[in-house]
Write a protein that holds these residues in place. Structure first.
Motif, PDB file in Angstrom:
ATOM      1  N   ILE A  62       0.836  -1.202   0.000  1.00  0.00           N
ATOM      2  CA  ILE A  62       0.000   0.000   0.000  1.00  0.00           C
ATOM      3  C   ILE A  62       0.870   1.252   0.000  1.00  0.00           C
ATOM      4  O   ILE A  62       0.592   2.214  -0.725  1.00  0.00           O
ATOM      5  CB  ILE A  62      -0.944   0.010   1.225  1.00  0.00           C
ATOM      6  CG1 ILE A  62      -1.628  -1.351   1.418  1.00  0.00           C
ATOM      7  CG2 ILE A  62      -1.963   1.133   1.105  1.00  0.00           C
ATOM      8  CD1 ILE A  62      -2.296  -1.917   0.186  1.00  0.00           C
ATOM      9  N   LYS A  68      -2.924   8.940   0.593  1.00  0.00           N
ATOM     10  CA  LYS A  68      -2.127   7.836   1.130  1.00  0.00           C
ATOM     11  C   LYS A  68      -2.517   7.528   2.577  1.00  0.00           C
ATOM     12  O   LYS A  68      -2.585   6.354   2.980  1.00  0.00           O
ATOM     13  CB  LYS A  68      -0.640   8.173   1.043  1.00  0.00           C
ATOM     14  CG  LYS A  68       0.290   7.048   1.485  1.00  0.00           C
ATOM     15  CD  LYS A  68       0.191   5.836   0.560  1.00  0.00           C
ATOM     16  CE  LYS A  68       0.754   6.157  -0.804  1.00  0.00           C
ATOM     17  NZ  LYS A  68       0.666   4.978  -1.707  1.00  0.00           N
ATOM     18  N   ASP A 115      -6.505   3.986  -7.112  1.00  0.00           N
ATOM     19  CA  ASP A 115      -6.519   4.846  -5.927  1.00  0.00           C
ATOM     20  C   ASP A 115      -7.853   4.799  -5.202  1.00  0.00           C
ATOM     21  O   ASP A 115      -7.904   4.830  -3.972  1.00  0.00           O
ATOM     22  CB  ASP A 115      -6.240   6.302  -6.329  1.00  0.00           C
ATOM     23  CG  ASP A 115      -4.918   6.465  -7.039  1.00  0.00           C
ATOM     24  OD1 ASP A 115      -3.885   6.231  -6.396  1.00  0.00           O
ATOM     25  OD2 ASP A 115      -4.909   6.827  -8.230  1.00  0.00           O
ATOM     26  N   GLY A 159      -5.664  -1.136  -0.259  1.00  0.00           N
ATOM     27  CA  GLY A 159      -5.332   0.266  -0.043  1.00  0.00           C
ATOM     28  C   GLY A 159      -6.015   1.234  -0.975  1.00  0.00           C
ATOM     29  O   GLY A 159      -5.389   2.173  -1.481  1.00  0.00           O
ATOM     30  N   CYS A 160      -7.302   1.032  -1.216  1.00  0.00           N
ATOM     31  CA  CYS A 160      -8.077   1.988  -2.011  1.00  0.00           C
ATOM     32  C   CYS A 160      -8.972   2.823  -1.101  1.00  0.00           C
ATOM     33  O   CYS A 160      -9.543   2.315  -0.137  1.00  0.00           O
ATOM     34  CB  CYS A 160      -8.969   1.270  -3.021  1.00  0.00           C
ATOM     35  SG  CYS A 160      -8.106   0.537  -4.409  1.00  0.00           S
ATOM     36  N   GLN A 183      -5.652   5.518   2.441  1.00  0.00           N
ATOM     37  CA  GLN A 183      -5.387   4.179   1.906  1.00  0.00           C
ATOM     38  C   GLN A 183      -4.754   3.265   2.950  1.00  0.00           C
ATOM     39  O   GLN A 183      -5.129   2.104   3.083  1.00  0.00           O
ATOM     40  CB  GLN A 183      -4.498   4.295   0.667  1.00  0.00           C
ATOM     41  CG  GLN A 183      -5.198   4.929  -0.526  1.00  0.00           C
ATOM     42  CD  GLN A 183      -4.260   5.210  -1.691  1.00  0.00           C
ATOM     43  OE1 GLN A 183      -3.055   5.357  -1.509  1.00  0.00           O
ATOM     44  NE2 GLN A 183      -4.808   5.285  -2.890  1.00  0.00           N
TER      45      GLN A 183
END
Length: 365
Positions: free
Chosen positions: A181, A334, A265, A287-288, A337
């Motif tokens: 991620i 980030k 993303d 990790g979206c 995520q």
């Protein structure tokens, strides 16, 4: 303990949805359990996709096959529990009639796991049929599993015994590391939609929302297949008008799904109706960030720390949320995520199996 798990493992011409995915994942990982899982296939006859569990000759034949075979299989394997993964409306009623038949003939302990999370959409529009569904649940099902706390409360209000109801959240079977991620980075903002391509999933609203966004510095990945010829015709028209920034992958298996999610993303799922979408758990584990609607169990797992939640059909709000995700800095997105990856660890296959077995043991004390 022996658990006979009834589910549509081989969808036989139907759309391969969440129930099949869950059941096959459990079956594939049954060796981690001390208990024995016995497979009982509920899709016994091929038929073409339809939008609902409508009355048809093929569906009636399928029900009769189940009715006959389930007693034979119970007598052959002598399980302690019949654990039935079921759906909504007439499909739910059909499965409950099979459960009643099994209960009457063998007195087996029974569990019904209902894979939707909206009382009104689980039930039919017919009051008589709804009374029958509730009566069958009370009389012949020893325990009912729901996908959300809200749905459980709604059924308890309609007469189900609270002590015989549980909530088991779905899981992601996609495994990633935190480092996967952290390494995610795109020069363009990549969105992804995963699901059946039809109005209920909101994919056409997603196209309309894209038209309202000035910044076209995005890529939309679409994974899924059309349920009807009408959906296919509509989708092809939308696709032809957006071919510069849309990549259509078709139906994707778990390996391809993981690949698409890892490079994306934001998952966008603007559904009009859901249970507990496994794709949201898969998005978290890869990790979206997530943009979705306040239907089914989604409000219990999605809030501002995970992304955005809107009302179904609100194309304006959908466009604004997508635009907000585009305008986020790399550090901001980030953070979300990584948070979503951490959240996903609470919704594991092992947790699901643990809860499933606890339910089965609880009714056999």
């Amino acid at each position: 303990m022996k658990i006979m798990m009834a589910a549509p493992y081989n969808v036989n011409g139907r759309y391969s949805g969440g129930i099949a995915s869950i059941a096959n994942t459990v079956l594939k990982n049954k060796d981690v359990l001390d208990d024995e899982i016995i497979k009982f296939e509920t899709c016994r006859i091929n038929r073409k996709n339809t939008k609902d569990a409508s009355i048809s000759i093929v569906n009636i034949k399928n029900s009769l096959c189940m009715y006959k075979d389930i007693i034979k299989e119970i007598k052959k394997h002598n399980p302690d529990v019949l654990y039935f993964h079921t759906s909504v409306k007439l499909a739910l009623l059909k499965d409950l009639l099979v459960i009643r038949h099994a209960k009457r003939k063998t007195n087996i302990s029974t569990v019904a796991h209902i894979h939707f999370a909206d009382y009104k959409k689980i039930m039919t529009s017919n009051k008589f049929l709804n009374r029958m569904i509730l009566s069958l649940l009370r009389k012949y099902v020893d325990h009912v599993v729901f996908l959300s706390k809200k749905t459980k409360k709604e059924f308890i209000k309609h007469g189900l015994n609270q002590k015989r109801c549980s909530v088991i959240y779905n899981f992601s079977s996609i495994e990633c590391s935190r480092d996967d991620i952290i390494r995610k980075h795109n020069s363009l903002r990549e969105l992804v939609f995963i699901g059946s391509i039809d109005k209920r999933k909101g994919v056409f609203d997603l196209f309309d929302a894209l038209d309202s966004i000035d910044d076209k510095n995005i890529i939309l990945n679409i994974c899924g297949s059309c349920l009807t010829e009408e959906d296919e015709e509509c989708f092809e028209k939308y696709l032809s008008n957006h071919n510069s920034n849309v990549i259509y992958h078709g139906y994707v298996d778990e390996i391809k799904r993981k690949d698409v999610l890892l490079k994306s993303d934001v998952l966008v799922l603007p559904s009009y109706g859901e249970g507990f979408p496994m794709v949201i758990m898969e998005a978290y584990s890869t990790g979206c960030m997530v943009i979705s609607t306040n239907v089914g169990a989604i409000p219990e797992i999605l809030n501002e720390s995970n992304g955005f939640i809107i009302s179904p059909g609100n194309v304006k709000a959908l466009g604004e949320c997508i635009e907000s995700s585009i305008n986020m800095s790399d550090d901001e997105i980030k953070k979300i995520q990584i948070n979503n990856y951490d959240v996903s660890q609470k919704y594991s296959l092992n947790k699901f199996l643990e809860m499933m077995v606890l339910v089965c043991r609880g009714i056999n004390k």
